[in-house]
Scaffold this active site. Structure first.
Site, PDB file in Angstrom:
ATOM      1  N   MET A 338       0.902  -1.127  -0.061  1.00 43.62           N
ATOM      2  CA  MET A 338      -0.062   0.101   0.060  1.00 43.62           C
ATOM      3  C   MET A 338       0.839   1.083   0.027  1.00 43.62           C
ATOM      4  O   MET A 338       0.739   2.209  -0.733  1.00 43.62           O
ATOM      5  CB  MET A 338      -0.891  -0.049   1.259  1.00 43.62           C
ATOM      6  CG  MET A 338      -1.802   1.069   1.281  1.00 43.62           C
ATOM      7  SD  MET A 338      -2.969   0.897  -0.100  1.00 43.62           S
ATOM      8  CE  MET A 338      -4.073  -0.365   0.231  1.00 43.62           C
ATOM      9  N   ASP A 357      10.407   3.040   6.056  1.00 38.55           N
ATOM     10  CA  ASP A 357      10.183   1.754   6.640  1.00 38.55           C
ATOM     11  C   ASP A 357      11.070   1.628   7.768  1.00 38.55           C
ATOM     12  O   ASP A 357      12.331   2.257   7.982  1.00 38.55           O
ATOM     13  CB  ASP A 357      10.285   0.737   5.554  1.00 38.55           C
ATOM     14  CG  ASP A 357       9.267  -0.246   6.064  1.00 38.55           C
ATOM     15  OD1 ASP A 357       8.054  -0.568   5.749  1.00 38.55           O
ATOM     16  OD2 ASP A 357       9.487  -1.153   7.150  1.00 38.55           O
ATOM     17  N   VAL A 414       1.016   1.793   7.589  1.00 39.42           N
ATOM     18  CA  VAL A 414       1.683   0.536   8.356  1.00 39.42           C
ATOM     19  C   VAL A 414       0.586  -0.130   8.966  1.00 39.42           C
ATOM     20  O   VAL A 414      -0.481  -0.204   8.219  1.00 39.42           O
ATOM     21  CB  VAL A 414       2.468   1.310   9.624  1.00 39.42           C
ATOM     22  CG1 VAL A 414       3.645   2.225   9.289  1.00 39.42           C
ATOM     23  CG2 VAL A 414       1.571   1.825  10.651  1.00 39.42           C
ATOM     24  N   GLU A 416      -2.268  -2.559  10.322  1.00 42.50           N
ATOM     25  CA  GLU A 416      -3.576  -2.127  11.046  1.00 42.50           C
ATOM     26  C   GLU A 416      -3.830  -2.423  12.469  1.00 42.50           C
ATOM     27  O   GLU A 416      -4.454  -3.110  12.876  1.00 42.50           O
ATOM     28  CB  GLU A 416      -4.685  -2.745  10.172  1.00 42.50           C
ATOM     29  CG  GLU A 416      -5.216  -2.302   8.918  1.00 42.50           C
ATOM     30  CD  GLU A 416      -5.973  -1.084   8.952  1.00 42.50           C
ATOM     31  OE1 GLU A 416      -6.980  -0.922   8.831  1.00 42.50           O
ATOM     32  OE2 GLU A 416      -5.286  -0.297   8.915  1.00 42.50           O
ATOM     33  N   LYS A 421       0.499   2.326  15.009  1.00 42.58           N
ATOM     34  CA  LYS A 421       0.114   3.693  14.123  1.00 42.58           C
ATOM     35  C   LYS A 421       0.429   4.699  15.006  1.00 42.58           C
ATOM     36  O   LYS A 421       0.966   5.791  14.821  1.00 42.58           O
ATOM     37  CB  LYS A 421      -1.308   3.638  13.720  1.00 42.58           C
ATOM     38  CG  LYS A 421      -1.608   2.794  12.342  1.00 42.58           C
ATOM     39  CD  LYS A 421      -2.916   2.921  12.003  1.00 42.58           C
ATOM     40  CE  LYS A 421      -3.348   2.070  10.890  1.00 42.58           C
ATOM     41  NZ  LYS A 421      -2.922   2.546   9.456  1.00 42.58           N
ATOM     42  N   SER A 443      -8.566   1.043   6.594  1.00 39.18           N
ATOM     43  CA  SER A 443      -9.866   0.714   5.912  1.00 39.18           C
ATOM     44  C   SER A 443     -10.801   0.348   6.868  1.00 39.18           C
ATOM     45  O   SER A 443     -11.978   0.532   6.767  1.00 39.18           O
ATOM     46  CB  SER A 443      -9.404  -0.586   5.055  1.00 39.18           C
ATOM     47  OG  SER A 443      -8.899  -1.671   6.033  1.00 39.18           O
ATOM     48  N   HIS A 464      -8.071   6.812   2.781  1.00 37.61           N
ATOM     49  CA  HIS A 464      -8.510   5.355   2.688  1.00 37.61           C
ATOM     50  C   HIS A 464      -8.158   5.051   1.053  1.00 37.61           C
ATOM     51  O   HIS A 464      -9.179   5.333   0.390  1.00 37.61           O
ATOM     52  CB  HIS A 464      -9.842   4.849   3.131  1.00 37.61           C
ATOM     53  CG  HIS A 464      -9.978   3.355   2.839  1.00 37.61           C
ATOM     54  ND1 HIS A 464     -11.497   2.674   2.516  1.00 37.61           N
ATOM     55  CD2 HIS A 464      -9.331   2.329   2.478  1.00 37.61           C
ATOM     56  CE1 HIS A 464     -11.207   1.599   2.033  1.00 37.61           C
ATOM     57  NE2 HIS A 464     -10.056   1.122   2.306  1.00 37.61           N
ATOM     58  N   ASN A 514     -16.188   0.159   3.256  1.00 34.60           N
ATOM     59  CA  ASN A 514     -16.194  -1.141   3.875  1.00 34.60           C
ATOM     60  C   ASN A 514     -17.456  -1.505   4.420  1.00 34.60           C
ATOM     61  O   ASN A 514     -17.906  -2.396   4.853  1.00 34.60           O
ATOM     62  CB  ASN A 514     -15.090  -1.312   4.718  1.00 34.60           C
ATOM     63  CG  ASN A 514     -13.772  -1.685   3.947  1.00 34.60           C
ATOM     64  OD1 ASN A 514     -13.912  -2.310   3.090  1.00 34.60           O
ATOM     65  ND2 ASN A 514     -12.546  -1.105   4.457  1.00 34.60           N
TER      66      ASN A 514
END
Length: 734
Positions: A338, A357, A414, A416, A421, A443, A464, A514
């Site tokens: 992503m 990262d 990063v 979920e 986060k 999401s 998102h 979603n």
């Protein structure tokens, strides 16, 4: 103000120049057609005119028809909308046919004046239909230009002669990708395909067109279909080869559209029937089928959602009134698929990107992902080596948060996990300017909860993205409880920069997309647990226009992700959690290691290369198929209402504030039956009263998840539609 201007040179070539005032790209209007018609009359009547070149004063030729013109034709006809549309379309045919015949003697086919089209750039829709009526088409060697007939993508088909002319020019089989798929080509590809005649250096465009006009003979300006002995390339329907072509085309159209897209069927009928009659009669047939499509509520809904509303949202219909927030430097936290995708689309749009990262190796892999996408583009001839180098040069792959200094937007992508986060949020905010906006790509996790880790909640927002980022066109922007207007504007301006379509929703679990997708998947799985044949579930979805059945969709997104979402939702909802029957199936597959496509095993079976072989035979053993199966329409209603009722509830709850975003977001985000125009358009086509009847029946049979929302029941009682009630302004359910 005029759309077309006319000038006559000393060489006897008249130049008709298209230049619509106040528009970055030319679009055709009724007034424009009238002006063009008048200029053609002038040129044909003037003995000093040896020929004509039609061109554009803009960098592109034309972007198509002003669809509001079509709507006005229908409205102006009052009680006879079909007559108004048909006559309006035939008027267009008359102008283009006059260009095509160019004053020649109808019997000898001599004495006409050569008319060439000179395209400086993009030519779409009527922007190609007009040149197709000319005698020769020249295009500037502009690799960024797009040439084609994309009308089918918004629910109509080329109705100003493009369908008939292209089919007769190329043959039905060769024309099919351009007509039925809306395929667009750069000038060189368009020439190779036979759409246009010559590609010349941009600086020579007008001179080359004029040179041809002055040297053209009578035979050069007679179209093949006007010449004696014309035979359709590939064969007409009554020819053995042509018969096979049309049989194959019919199968292909129905296979791809499942019979739910009226424009595709109408286009094929216009080509087939038109091939059986003389050219002028074929134009009338095309006009009749075009009128039929324009009066179909499906086409009207598709035009509204995929053209008018989509364009309005991309231009900032719901953007707060704050200064420009163009992104200059972007930080992306997390270099997985992503994050790497986000870095790629931003760098490709000219934005400086710092891709971070925890490990340098992971950051480098993220940049390599962008390199791989660009390399594929080079192989297809869409990306030059210089462009690839420039885009990659904008991405800095690193572990060093200090390099985020000066970034005006951060997108965190990063895992979920709220704790992970929160950690990267703190690290980034220690470096970035106080004015920078921090966006989390999630999401499902509520934005307002994640914002608690931020020292600047007004500058904290959700963005998102849908996977794969480089291909999916929707971006869902989520406003948290404390999110300010600057953050919303920054997110919208960023989405505009990367050339995607935004919707803005308010914070709630699962947001909007979603919230609707998950019930669709769950309803499909629930039916399998009830003994409904999995093939019936999947095919019912496809036959109603969903691109993927619910079982295939969960395989694609991964079953273990579904398990994680289910566990988190159960923990949040407690005893109110409604999907225990679904979890039994989902968890059982996960326990067996059947995680979907990523493990080459899920609801479907796969071969060693990851190709889908068919539904997994073990499903029938674990969940035996009942002897009595439901009607197809019942399965379809369960699958569609599982989605649309959540869309209505999202509107009631204030998560969704604009039904345009609800429709556009549904089609672009998860492919909700595009023929319908989206959930709210579908309910309007059906009628609120009928929708309530179906909901009440489904509720009585299958439970409270199908309970009619109060808003929908109220609208049914009042005889209202969603676009009648909410279209004038952003929707307020209260």
């Amino acid at each position: 103000m005029t759309d077309f201007t006319y000038s006559l040179g000393d060489d006897g070539v008249a130049i008709i120049t298209w230049d619509v005032s106040g528009k970055s790209m030319n679009v055709m209007s009724l007034a424009g057609f009238a002006e063009l018609d008048g200029h053609i009359d002038t040129a044909l009547a003037d003995s000093a005119v040896k020929g004509v070149v039609i061109t554009s004063a803009k960098k592109d030729f034309a972007g198509g028809m002003d669809l509001n013109v079509i709507a006005r034709m229908r409205e102006d006809a009052g009680a006879e909308p079909a007559r108004g549309l048909f006559e309006g379309v035939m008027m267009m045919h008359g102008v283009l046919r006059k260009i095509e015949r160019a004053g020649m003697d109808p019997k000898t086919l001599k004495g006409g004046k050569p008319i060439a089209a000179a395209l400086p750039g993009t030519a779409l829709g009527i922007g190609l239909e007009l040149p197709l009526a000319c005698h020769r088409i020249f295009a500037a060697d502009n690799p960024k230009a797009k040439i084609g007939l994309p009308e089918i993508m918004i629910g109509i088909f080329p109705g100003a002669g493009g369908t008939t002319r292209l089919a007769r020019k190329l043959g039905a089989m060769v024309a099919a990708p351009f007509l039925l798929e809306g395929k667009l080509s750069d000038p060189k590809s368009a020439k190779n395909a036979g759409l246009i005649d010559e590609v010349v250096p941009a600086e020579d465009l007008l001179a080359r067109a004029k040179e041809w006009v002055l040297s053209a003979k009578d035979a050069d300006i007679v179209k093949p279909w006007d010449a004696k002995g014309y035979k359709m390339p590939g064969g007409a329907p009554y020819h053995p080869a042509g018969f096979m072509t049309f049989v194959g085309a019919s199968a292909m159209v129905n296979g791809k559209t499942q019979g739910v897209f009226p424009a595709a069927k109408a286009l094929l009928a216009a080509v087939y029937e038109g091939a059986l009659v003389p050219f002028d009669t074929a134009l009338k047939i095309e006009a009749r089928w075009f009128t039929n499509v324009m009066l179909n509520p499906s086409s009207s809904a598709m035009i509204r959602s995929l053209f008018i509303n989509k364009e309005a949202l991309e231009k900032g219909a719901n953007r707060p009134a704050v200064p420009d927030q163009t992104v200059k430097k972007l930080g992306v936290l997390g270099a997985g698929m992503m994050g790497a995708g986000i870095a790629y689309v931003a760098a490709n749009a000219g934005i400086e990107v710092v891709l971070i990262d925890a490990a340098q190796e992971a950051a480098d892999r993220g940049k390599a992902h962008a390199e791989g996408i660009l390399a594929k583009g080079m192989k297809r001839g869409k990306v030059s080596a210089d462009k690839m180098a420039e885009a990659l040069g904008r991405i800095t792959a690193t572990t060093d948060y200090a390099l985020l200094d000066g970034a005006d937007l951060i997108v965190e992508a990063v895992f979920e996990d709220p704790k992970v986060k929160a950690g990267v949020t703190a690290q980034a905010e220690a470096v970035i300017p106080a004015t920078a906006v921090f966006a989390t790509n999630t999401s499902t996790l509520p934005i307002s909860d994640l914002a608690k880790a931020s020292a600047r909640p007004a500058n904290f927002i959700g963005i998102h993205f849908f996977s794969p980022v480089d291909k999916m066109m929707l971006v869902e922007i989520i406003r948290g409880k404390e999110t300010g207007d600057i953050a919303v504007a920054k997110a919208l301006d960023f989405v505009r920069q990367i050339r995607k379509t935004p919707i803005v929703v308010n914070d709630a679990r699962f947001f909007y997309a979603n919230r609707c997708i998950i019930p669709y998947i769950n309803e499909g799985i629930r039916m399998v647990s009830e003994g409904v044949a999995p093939a019936l579930v999947e095919n019912a979805a496809r036959l109603v226009g969903m691109p993927l059945g619910p079982l295939q969709l969960v395989d694609e997104t991964s079953i273990d992700l579904g398990v994680k979402i289910a566990k988190a939702t159960r923990a949040a909802m407690g005893d109110a959690y409604p999907d225990g029957a679904v979890d039994e199936v989902l968890f059982a597959l996960a326990d067996q290691g059947r995680l979907g496509r990523k493990s080459n095993s899920g609801f479907y079976a796969y071969d060693d290369k990851g190709s889908r072989l068919g539904l997994w035979s073990g499903l029938a053993e674990a969940y035996p198929v009942s002897d009595t199966q439901p009607e197809l329409t019942e399965v379809q209603h369960r699958l569609l209402f599982a989605q649309v009722l959540e869309a209505v509830r999202a509107l009631e709850d204030g998560v969704l504030t604009d039904i345009r975003e609800g429709d556009v977001g549904a089609i672009l985000g998860w492919g909700f039956a595009p023929w319908s125009g989206g959930p709210f358009s579908w309910l309007d086509i059906m009628g609120a009263e009928r929708a309530v009847e179906i909901c009440d029946r489904l509720t009585a049979t299958f439970g409270e998840r199908f309970k009619t929302p109060a808003l929908l029941r109220e609208m049914a009682a009042k005889g209202e539609t969603f676009y009648g009630r909410f279209a004038a302004a952003p929707a307020k359910a209260a």
